[in-house]
Design an enzyme around this catalytic site. Structure first.
Site, short mmCIF file in Angstrom:
data_model
loop_
_atom_site.label_atom_id
_atom_site.label_comp_id
_atom_site.label_asym_id
_atom_site.label_seq_id
_atom_site.Cartn_x
_atom_site.Cartn_y
_atom_site.Cartn_z
N GLU A 291 53.28 57.76 27.33
CA GLU A 291 54.73 57.58 27.18
C GLU A 291 55.05 56.16 26.71
OE1 GLU A 291 57.00 59.23 30.48
OE2 GLU A 291 56.32 61.23 29.96
N GLU B 23 51.80 66.81 29.70
CA GLU B 23 52.67 66.85 30.89
C GLU B 23 53.70 67.95 30.67
OE1 GLU B 23 54.20 63.18 32.49
OE2 GLU B 23 52.40 62.08 31.87
O1 AHR Z 1 54.45 63.22 35.95
C1 AHR Z 1 55.32 62.23 36.39
C2 AHR Z 1 55.66 61.23 35.30
O2 AHR Z 1 56.39 61.86 34.29
C3 AHR Z 1 54.50 60.60 34.58
O3 AHR Z 1 53.97 59.53 35.25
C4 AHR Z 1 55.13 60.16 33.29
O4 AHR Z 1 54.21 60.13 32.24
C5 AHR Z 1 56.24 61.15 33.09
O5 AHR Z 1 57.43 60.54 32.79
#
Ligand code: AHR
Length: 522
Positions: free
Chosen positions: A201, A324
């Site tokens: 991210e 994710e």
């Molecule tokens: O999964 C939780 C968080 O969500 C992670 O650390 C991040 O990459 C995303 O924003």
């Protein structure tokens, strides 16, 4: 390709007001034309990947209890959890973050544990991280559960040298400084490290970069991520936040030729509002359908990001890595807010199944996904409370669907009624089908409608003299918000499903309301 009938099945609230409508909530028919005589892309088993971050009680308590814990463990990693995870055939595990990855300094997590320096986990509750779970422990975990490691490196607050040396530490077999440091810490042979992420991210918690700046940084850091003899790394660049298509465009244009995979993060928020996401358990049918509408956006996101990738990579060599995904609700009342602990209901199981059906439909581009997160965080497989452990409804979907791993997706055309509630409408039935290397067919069906069953007629072209015996499993529960608790851990569990009948090339499946069914034809 999907076509929908015009008949809408209504939600219970409306049906109660208008009894005449209730008649519509009887079984409707959906049809699925499955082309068993054709082959689609292979469903990369990495689509069934996981993500475990130093966040809340995922690593500490969920996985790592330490060697001296009364909880049975192997070298500090709890045995009940590894046994449950082994059973899922997890292909790949992403670690150490997430946002944590861009503040993690790997050298703090090696050597004698009592000498490892602590740090503050600034993203997740400001807790002190003692670094007792580091590279060796992660690799041990992967070996214990049979998953390939996917390590995410630190671009946001780490140096190129630090990243370069970590890769040397993990994968070099030479008589070199980092390899010798690894040996001094008890590991002679290099590990295999098939997947490496260059930052997480980077548009947000990983450094708030523009895509142009990150693309340059990606190229710089990636240059020093070396393939040491015997280890080839699949390089994953940080991709877009949901619908940020410009990020994908710039990354593919400026750095596309230097990456193997480009990530995408998309979370299902029940309310679509990060300030008030919605409860994991206390929701009505209107919130249920709104959540499913949001999860189904995954399909359009993959299509649109995929179209941009196609422009620069028509041969689809670069994998879309959805590292994710999952439902993100408000934290469980009473839990530490920064720990992202949430319960897991039948709704979440349906979300997992719908996403798998979408991933399979895009298996030509989607090379890996990693649900967030494995234990005690967000859409978890497992919840723990000290020595107790329970399997969530989402765990059971991963288990029921694992037969699709590395199977060949079969083209299908679905005609389904809609399920409609509170002014929202989604397909009532979702379907996927694949053929494994032993010739067995696997068909997975979801009925999103919580009020009405659906009769699903599967016309399987080319079944011919093929498999004839049908077996199945079903996951449903008394309510869409049914959960497993430590006191009642078996409320939502798969059961044998033997109601499907095969006649010639037609498989008829009476699909109960709010249910997931997986069938095997052999
Ligand atoms: O999964 C939780 C968080 O969500 C992670 O650390 C991040 O990459 C995303 O924003």
């Amino acid at each position: 390709m999907k076509t929908h009938t015009r008949i809408a099945l209504t939600c219970l609230a409306l049906a109660a007001i208008a009894p005449a409508l209730q008649a519509q909530n009887t079984a409707q028919t959906a049809t699925v034309m499955i082309r068993a005589d054709q082959s689609g892309p292979v469903i990369n088993r990495n689509i069934y990947g996981h993500f475990a971050e130093h966040l809340g009680r995922c690593i500490y308590e969920g996985i790592w209890v330490g060697e001296d814990s009364p909880i049975p463990n192997t070298r500090g990693i709890r045995n009940d959890v590894t046994a449950a995870l082994r059973d899922l055939d997890i292909p790949v595990l992403r670690w150490p973050g997430g946002c944590f990855a861009d503040e993690y300094h790997w050298r703090d997590g090696i050597g004698p544990r009592e000498k490892r320096p602590a740090m503050i986990n600034t993203h997740w509750g400001g807790v002190v991280e003692n670094n007792h779970f580091g590279t060796h422990e992660f690799m041990d975990l992967c070996e214990q559960i049979g998953a390939a490691p996917y390590v995410c490196g630190n671009v946001g607050s780490g140096s190129v040298q630090e990243m370069m040396e970590w890769v040397e530490y993990m994968t070099s077999g030479a008589d070199s400084p980092m390899a010798n440091l690894r040996r001094a810490n008890g590991r002679d042979q290099p590990w295999k490290l098939p997947y490496f992420g260059v930052g997480n991210e980077s548009w947000g918690c990983g450094g708030n970069m523009t895509p142009e700046f990150y693309a340059d940084n990606y190229k710089r850091y990636n240059t020093f991520v070396k393939n040491y003899p015997g280890n080839r790394i699949y390089r994953i660049a940080c991709g877009s936040n949901g619908g940020d298509f410009n990020w994908t465009e710039i990354l593919m244009k400026n750095a596309g030729r230097r990456m193997d995979g480009l990530s995408l993060h998309y979370y299902t928020l029940p309310t679509d509002n990060w300030q008030k996401k919605g409860s994991a358990t206390d929701f009505d049918e209107a919130a249920y359908i709104a959540t499913l509408v949001n999860t189904l956006r995954m399909d359009g996101l993959i299509t649109r990001h995929g179209a941009i990738m196609d422009k620069y990579d028509p041969g689809k060599k670069t994998g879309m890595i959805i590292d994710e995904w999952g439902i993100w609700t408000d934290p469980e009342p009473g839990s530490t807010p920064g720990f992202l602990y949430q319960q897991n209901s039948l709704r979440d199981a349906i979300i997992a199944a719908l996403n798998f059906n979408i991933f399979h439909a895009h298996a030509d581009r989607v090379a890996m996904t990693n649900i967030a997160q494995t234990i005690n965080v967000l859409q978890a497989m497992i919840l723990t409370d000290k020595e107790k452990m329970l399997l969530t409804p989402t765990y059971h979907v991963f288990n029921m669907y694992k037969a699709h791993q590395n199977a060949t997706a079969l083209p299908l055309a679905l005609s389904t009624p809609d399920y409609e509630c509170a002014g929202k409408k989604i397909p009532a039935v979702s379907a996927t089908a694949s053929r494994d290397k032993n010739g067995r067919l696997h068909i997975s069906l979801v009925n999103t409608n919580p009020n009405a069953p659906a009769t699903v007629r599967c016309d399987i072209a080319g079944l011919g003299t093929g498999p004839k015996r049908v077996s199945g499993r079903m996951l449903t529960a008394p309510a869409i918000n049914s959960v497993n608790t430590f006191d009642a851990p078996h409320t939502v569990e798969p059961e044998i499903f033997s109601e499907a009948t095969l006649s010639g090339e037609t498989l008829t499946v009476p699909l109960p309301a709010k249910a997931i069914v997986t069938l095997t034809l052999e």
